[in-house]
Design an enzyme around this catalytic site. Structure first.
Site, PDB file in Angstrom:
ATOM      1  N   CYS A 284       0.923  -1.090  -0.032  1.00  0.00           N
ATOM      2  CA  CYS A 284       0.103   0.100  -0.020  1.00  0.00           C
ATOM      3  C   CYS A 284       1.190   1.249   0.019  1.00  0.00           C
ATOM      4  CB  CYS A 284      -1.040  -0.136   1.007  1.00  0.00           C
ATOM      5  SG  CYS A 284      -2.148   1.206   1.106  1.00  0.00           S
ATOM      6  N   HIS A 368      -3.918  -5.419  -0.074  1.00  0.00           N
ATOM      7  CA  HIS A 368      -3.828  -5.959   1.173  1.00  0.00           C
ATOM      8  C   HIS A 368      -3.889  -7.561   1.210  1.00  0.00           C
ATOM      9  CE1 HIS A 368      -3.868  -2.302   3.672  1.00  0.00           C
ATOM     10  NE2 HIS A 368      -4.296  -1.691   2.485  1.00  0.00           N
ATOM     11  N   GLU A 370      -3.136  -9.423   3.626  1.00  0.00           N
ATOM     12  CA  GLU A 370      -3.390 -10.033   4.926  1.00  0.00           C
ATOM     13  C   GLU A 370      -4.940 -10.677   5.045  1.00  0.00           C
ATOM     14  OE1 GLU A 370      -4.523  -5.792   5.142  1.00  0.00           O
ATOM     15  OE2 GLU A 370      -2.844  -6.919   4.434  1.00  0.00           O
TER      16      GLU A 370
END
Length: 394
Positions: A284, A368, A370
C-alpha cells in the site's frame, strides 16, 4: 432532500426528523439519522464495496482522513467484538450507511455497533442514498465532506458547506505521523483460530523490522505466523535505527495520506534500505513510497480502489487473484525506471498493482494480502517475502 426512514424506505416528508446531515464541498446535502457520537467530522468521502469486515475497515489506519460510504446496506448486523480490529484506535474519520444499524446477530458479538461507535467517539450517518452518493463519486471523484450529527436536528448548512469546501484534502497531506506508533515495540501474535483465538510465535526463525506508516495488525500476525519475530518502528525511524536492529528483512507498511508527502522523510530511508541488500517488502503506502525511492512517481486517483473484490493479475505467474484494497493514490506506470519491473496489474482499470527490483530481493504490492477483511488469494506474498529472506541468509 429525501432520506431513508427506520425501515430503509424513502420518506419524502420526514426531512424535519433528520438528526444528521452529510454536506459535500459543492453544497450537495444528504439528510439522514445520526449514528455514533454527536458532533461533526470532516474528510474525503470514499466508498467501500466490501460485504464483510466493517469493523476492520473502520480501524484500518489507511482510512485516516476519510469518511467511508459502505455500499453494502447491512452494516452493523454482526455487532462488534474485541478481536476484529486493526489498530487500537479508530482510523476512519466517519461512516455513511444506507440502513439503520440493527441489533447484532452473530455469536462473536459482544454488543451493538452503535455502542462501539459511541465509545470511540466516531460520528456517522444512516439513511443516506448510498447508490446516489457512490454514483456521484464515480462521476465527479472523491469529494470533501462533513458529517454533522445533532439530536435536535438543527444544522447550519451554509457553515457546513464552507467547512467542507475549505478542507485541504488528502493530496499533499502526511497522515502517517498521526497513525504511526510513538516508539518501537515487539510483536509476536499470530493468526486467529476459531477455537483458540490468536496464537503466539514462540520459536521465531527470522527477525523482521516493520516500518509503521499505519500498519494493520493482521499484517503483523501474518508475518509472525510464518516464523518471524517482529520489531515495529515509527514511520520516522532512520536508516541507522532500522539497521541497528539487525533485521533479516524489512517490511514497509500500509498507511494513509499522500505518499509524496510522507515520502519527504521516508523515501531517503527506504532508498538506503534498498541499497543495503536486506530483503524488503512493501504494501500500500509502503509500495507507493518504495516506487518513489526507486525513481517513479505517484498520483491521486479519481475515486480510488476500496473493497474486497478487486481482480489483480500476477504477471509473474499468470494467475488472477481477488484482492482486498484501500488506496487513493497509485504509481504512474510510465514513470517506472529501468531495472524496476511491474509484477501485478489491476484488471479493473489496468493500474500498477505491484513491482520488483531486478536482481534485488525487493518487491511490493498495492493491495492487502493479509485479507482482513477480504479474500485470502494473496497470502502467498508473505511466503514469497520469507523465501527471499531465507535465501539471503542461507
Amino acid at each position: 432532500m429525501s432520506y431513508a426512514n427506520n425501515n430503509g424506505a424513502v420518506d419524502l416528508n420526514s426531512e424535519r426528523m433528520a438528526t444528521a446531515v452529510l454536506v459535500l464541498g459543492d453544497g450537495t446535502v444528504f439528510h439522514g439519522f445520526g449514528v455514533g457520537s454527536e458532533g461533526e467530522t470532516i474528510g474525503e468521502v470514499c466508498f467501500n464495496t466490501s460485504m464483510t469486515g466493517y469493523q476492520e475497515s473502520l480501524t484500518d489506519p489507511s482510512f485516516a482522513g476519510q469518511l467511508i460510504t459502505f455500499t453494502f446496506p447491512h452494516i452493523g448486523n454482526v455487532g462488534f467484538n474485541d478481536e476484529d480490529i486493526e489498530t487500537s484506535g479508530i482510523a476512519a474519520n466517519g461512516l455513511i450507511i444506507r440502513a439503520n444499524i440493527t441489533d447484532p446477530a452473530n455469536w462473536r458479538a459482544i454488543g451493538p455497533l452503535d455502542d462501539w461507535l459511541k465509545s470511540r467517539k466516531l460520528t456517522g450517518i444512516s439513511g443516506v442514498d448510498t447508490r446516489r452518493l457512490t454514483h456521484y463519486i464515480r462521476k465527479s471523484g472523491a469529494p470533501n465532506g462533513i458529517i454533522a450529527h445533532r439530536k435536535d436536528g438543527k444544522f447550519d448548512i451554509a457553515d457546513l458547506t464552507k467547512k467542507a469546501a475549505e478542507w485541504p484534502g488528502l493530496e499533499g497531506m502526511d497522515l502517517a505521523k498521526e497513525v504511526t506508533c510513538k516508539s518501537a515495540y515487539e510483536w509476536d501474535e499470530t493468526n486467529w483460530n476459531i477455537k483458540t483465538g490468536y496464537g503466539k510465535q514462540e520459536a521465531p526463525k527470522r527477525h523482521i523490522v516493520a516500518v509503521d506508516y499505519g500498519v494493520k495488525r493482521n499484517i503483523l500476525r501474518s508475518l509472525a505466523e510464518l516464523g518471524c519475530r517482529i520489531t515495529v518502528v515509527p514511520a520516522t525511524a532512520t536508516y541507522d535505527e532500522i539497521m541497528a536492529l539487525k533485521p533479516d528483512g524489512i517490511f514497509l507498511a500500509n498507511g494513509p495520506g499522500d505518499p509524496a508527502a510522507t515520502g519527504k522523510y521516508a523515501v531517503p530511508v527506504i532508498r538506503e534500505c534498498v541499497k543495503s541488500g536486506v530483503p524488503t517488502f512493501g504494501i500500500c503506502l509502503g509500495h507507493q513510497m518504495l516506487a518513489i525511492a526507486l525513481g517513479a512517481e505517484t498520483m491521486k486517483m479519481h475515486q480510488g480502489h476500496r473493497g474486497a473484490n478487486q481482480p489483480v493479475k500476477d504477471m509473474t505467474t499468470g494467475k488472477v487473484e481477488i484482492t482486498s484494497q484501500n488506496h487513493g493514490f497509485v504509481v504512474k506506470r510510465e514513470s517506472l525506471p529501468a531495472g524496476v519491473t511491474e509484477t501485478h496489474k489491476s484488471l479493473f482499470d489496468g493500474v500498477v498493482e505491484g513491482l520488483e527490483v531486478d536482481g534485488k530481493p525487493v518487491f511490493s504490492v498495492q493491495y492487502h494480502p493479509e485479507a482482513s477483511p477480504g479474500p485470502q488469494d494473496s497470502q502467498y506474498l508473505f511466503q514469497r517475502f520469507i523465501d527471499l529472506v531465507d535465501r539471503k541468509n542461507a
